[in-house]
Design a protein around this motif. Structure first.
Motif, mmCIF file in Angstrom:
data_model
loop_
_atom_site.group_PDB
_atom_site.id
_atom_site.type_symbol
_atom_site.label_atom_id
_atom_site.label_comp_id
_atom_site.label_asym_id
_atom_site.label_seq_id
_atom_site.Cartn_x
_atom_site.Cartn_y
_atom_site.Cartn_z
ATOM 1 N N CYS A 3 0.932 -1.367 0.035
ATOM 2 C CA CYS A 3 0.064 -0.244 -0.040
ATOM 3 C C CYS A 3 0.937 1.241 0.058
ATOM 4 N N CYS A 25 -9.243 -1.715 3.184
ATOM 5 C CA CYS A 25 -8.451 -1.914 2.165
ATOM 6 C C CYS A 25 -8.351 -3.373 2.037
ATOM 7 N N HIS A 27 -5.797 -4.967 0.890
ATOM 8 C CA HIS A 27 -4.511 -5.325 0.942
ATOM 9 C C HIS A 27 -4.035 -5.481 2.256
HETATM 10 ZN ZN LIG Z 1 -3.900 -0.944 2.414
#
Ligand SMILES: [Zn+2]
Length: 73
Positions: A3, A25, A27
């Protein structure tokens, strides 16, 4: 790490009200939310609390609306 290189990939995780959403998010699981002005801000425990209250109020309002709807039929 991903990120910080490519930026977060936020997906809506919860619709709190018509205007307030929670995002996560995909990720790194970082969480964001929108405030009353529609700005994206980090979802801190404080805002989690606020959103929980907003969600309750919103649910009640929707319920009342549908009850009124039933009543008018
Ligand atoms: Zn992230």
């Amino acid at each position: 790490m991903y990120c910080s290189l490519f930026g977060h990939d936020f997906q809506i995780s919860k619709k709190v009200t018509q205007h307030v959403r929670e995002f996560k998010c995909t990720h790194c699981n970082a969480q964001m939310t929108t405030n009353g002005q529609g700005k994206l801000i980090p979802l801190t425990p404080k805002f989690q609390e606020i959103n929980a209250v907003l969600e309750q109020i919103n649910k009640k309002r929707l319920k009342r609306k549908s009850e009124l709807g039933d009543f008018s039929i």
